[in-house]
Design an enzyme around this catalytic site. Structure first.
Site, mmCIF file in Angstrom:
data_model
loop_
_atom_site.group_PDB
_atom_site.id
_atom_site.type_symbol
_atom_site.label_atom_id
_atom_site.label_comp_id
_atom_site.label_asym_id
_atom_site.label_seq_id
_atom_site.Cartn_x
_atom_site.Cartn_y
_atom_site.Cartn_z
ATOM 1 N N ASN A 32 0.832 -1.193 0.000
ATOM 2 C CA ASN A 32 0.000 0.000 0.000
ATOM 3 C C ASN A 32 0.867 1.243 0.000
ATOM 4 O OD1 ASN A 32 -2.620 -1.266 0.314
ATOM 5 N ND2 ASN A 32 -1.835 -1.883 2.315
ATOM 6 N N THR A 33 1.750 1.239 0.993
ATOM 7 C CA THR A 33 2.524 2.432 1.278
ATOM 8 C C THR A 33 3.507 2.727 0.177
ATOM 9 O OG1 THR A 33 2.486 1.501 3.460
ATOM 10 C CG2 THR A 33 3.750 3.497 3.153
ATOM 11 N N GLN A 34 3.474 3.933 -0.363
ATOM 12 C CA GLN A 34 4.511 4.320 -1.289
ATOM 13 C C GLN A 34 5.160 5.604 -0.779
ATOM 14 O OE1 GLN A 34 1.608 3.641 -4.159
ATOM 15 N NE2 GLN A 34 1.859 1.596 -3.311
ATOM 16 N N MET A 139 -0.537 -0.166 7.726
ATOM 17 C CA MET A 139 0.627 0.065 6.869
ATOM 18 C C MET A 139 0.233 0.782 5.583
ATOM 19 S SD MET A 139 3.203 -1.040 8.505
ATOM 20 C CE MET A 139 4.573 -1.443 7.409
ATOM 21 N N TRP A 143 -0.445 10.300 3.898
ATOM 22 C CA TRP A 143 0.869 10.911 4.070
ATOM 23 C C TRP A 143 0.765 12.409 4.342
ATOM 24 C CZ3 TRP A 143 4.412 6.834 2.916
ATOM 25 C CH2 TRP A 143 5.707 7.089 3.401
#
Lengths: 265, 233
Positions: A32-34, A139, A143
């Site tokens: 998911n997290t970029q 997670m 942002w």
């Protein structure tokens, strides 16, 4: 078990034969997290004797490219709350959507959505903080660093911060990103402690915020001249000032600076 | 002959547009012991007559706390009241945790209403067999709601539900202006107890069978049972 750090936990080859690496290399796990892509820089804010001031510039940068010049990063919620968002702009737009939903939800089965049972800054904040913490715990964070500013129904000013980790804190002066390094020291020259709030009037608070926006424009390479400023005053209510510009910059000294050391002309 | 073909389940309308199963559920409330609710400008009070099966057994609790600012009393099937009050607790808790907000009494009423309504519209289920008086103190002051298993939830100044509740109701209607003006919680409780007396037949109120709850501007929801009700007898 194999205690070699590079294949720790695997069955030892002496006992079980060659390990079949395809077992544990089935596929790359879901990600998911970029990273943040299009970003907004600092949000700065402070309390004063009759309310709160908050400001953020109108830029959304794409890396070092100053890509979008007309982005509003202060989101009003009702008549008594402003949410200032820095960080990823697509996530900010998701937060805008959540706040919109929150307003609709509050109107449902509510006979006094504009007075006794209106949304309060503390409600908006608690909800956002819950969302931020939940998302990072999956997670898949939003942002952002967010500041919620407003006046509670009992008349007390509200100012609180939450970020992509779900970390929250409150202070008479709050700033995100570069603002935390550059603006906070300036804001704290006016309000150093809780008791200084009473001594600070709107004019001084607004001037301090505007000065800080100027310093940020001088020194933050991802900032812009254009910004928005919002005041939530106990008596005058919400004053949302858009299309503000950094003024009275001092550049005259620049012509006297020559070279990097020995150069005279 | 004369058999009612329209009361087999909650999904059948009678030719006159009535839901008999729901009406039977309302009957269950009338079997329950009486409970009274009333409010003034600053406080809301519940007064309930507890019943016991025999002299050896305890008295069935009638008042349930849902949050610091909300609670209810019941008349009818106690298990159903547990289901509904647990739901209200959850919703109060959710509101507090997610929004840092006290669930408004109005919203609580709407939520109970929606929950009860579902049980009157689908096959296989049954309506709740319990009536509730909900009191709470929120941003807009004290409130009293009367909940019925038909899904009706009304806001009222005073009400009574349960066996012979009409006596208390009539009394509350008559002295409405008196208790609306009361500024003291103790005085409001006293008029609540007086209202409850109007619905008694064989029983007399004592420290065992009287149950009281109050909530208001400076009082979190508090239940008085046993010895602590003696001053109101």
């Amino acid at each position: 078990m194999n205690h070699d750090p590079f294949s720790w936990g695997r069955p030892s080859e002496q006992t079980y034969g060659q390990y079949d690496h395809s077992i544990a290399q089935a596929s790359i796990p879901k990600m998911n997290t970029q990273d943040p892509i299009v970003t907004g820089t600092s949000v700065i804010s402070m309390k004063y004797n009759n309310g709160v001031v908050i400001a953020a510039d109108n830029l959304a940068a794409y890396g070092s490219l100053l890509r979008f010049n007309g982005v509003e990063r202060l989101i009003p919620v009702g008549e008594n709350t402003i949410v200032g968002v820095s960080g990823d702009v697509s996530d900010m737009q998701h937060i805008e959507y959540l706040l919109d939903e929150m307003k609709i939800e509050n109107n449902y089965d509510n006979s006094s959505p504009d007075d006794e049972e209106a949304l309060q800054p503390s409600y908006v904040f608690e909800y956002l903080a819950a969302v931020m913490y939940q998302r990072r715990s999956k997670m898949d964070p939003l942002w952002n660093a967010v500041i919620v500013a407003g006046i509670e129904k009992d008349g007390s000013p509200f100012l609180r911060y939450v970020n992509l980790l779900g970390v929250t804190y409150s202070s008479p002066t709050l700033a995100t990103g570069f603002g935390a390094h550059l603006a906070i020291p300036l804001l704290r020259r006016v309000i150093d402690k809780e008791t200084d709030i009473e001594k600070t009037d709107l004019a001084l608070a607004e001037q301090t915020i505007r000065e800080s926006m100027k310093v940020l424009f001088y020194r933050d390479a991802r900032s812009s001249k254009k910004y928005s400023l919002a005041i939530i005053d106990k008596d005058k209510g919400l004053m949302f000032k858009q299309n503000q510009e950094v003024e009275n910059m001092s550049w005259k000294f620049a012509k006297d600076i020559k070279g990097y050391g020995t150069q005279k002309i | 002959m004369f058999r009612n073909n329209y009361d087999g389940d909650t999904v059948t309308f009678s030719p006159t547009g009535r839901l008999f199963q729901v009406e039977y559920a309302l009957e269950a409330i009338k079997q329950g012991s009486v409970t009274v609710g009333l409010r003034s400008k600053d406080y809301a009070v519940l007064v309930a007559l507890k019943r016991n099966a025999d002299e050896l057994s305890s008295y069935q609790k009638k008042i349930i706390k849902c949050d610091e600012h909300m609670g209810l009393s019941l008349a009818g099937l106690a298990p159903d009241a547990r289901v509904l009050s647990n739901y209200l607790r959850q919703q109060c808790n959710y509101s507090q945790l997610v929004y840092n907000r006290k669930l408004s009494v109005e919203k609580a009423g709407h939520m109970l209403c929606d929950k009860a309504q579902k049980n009157t519209q689908s096959y296989g289920g049954r309506p709740y067999g319990v009536g509730l008086l909900i009191i709470g103190y929120d941003n807009s002051g004290p409130h009293l709601l009367e909940f019925q298993p038909s899904g009706n939830t009304l806001e009222v100044y005073g009400s009574a539900i349960g066996a012979r509740s009409q006596g208390a109701k009539t009394y509350l209607e008559r002295v409405l202006d008196d208790y609306l003006a009361i500024t003291d919680a103790t005085e409001l409780i006293k008029s609540g107890v007086e209202a409850l007396r109007q619905s008694l037949k064989d029983e007399t109120l004592n420290t065992d069978n009287l149950s009281i709850a109050v909530v208001g501007k400076d009082i979190p929801f508090t239940i008085y049972d046993g010895e602590s009700v003696s001053q109101y007898l």
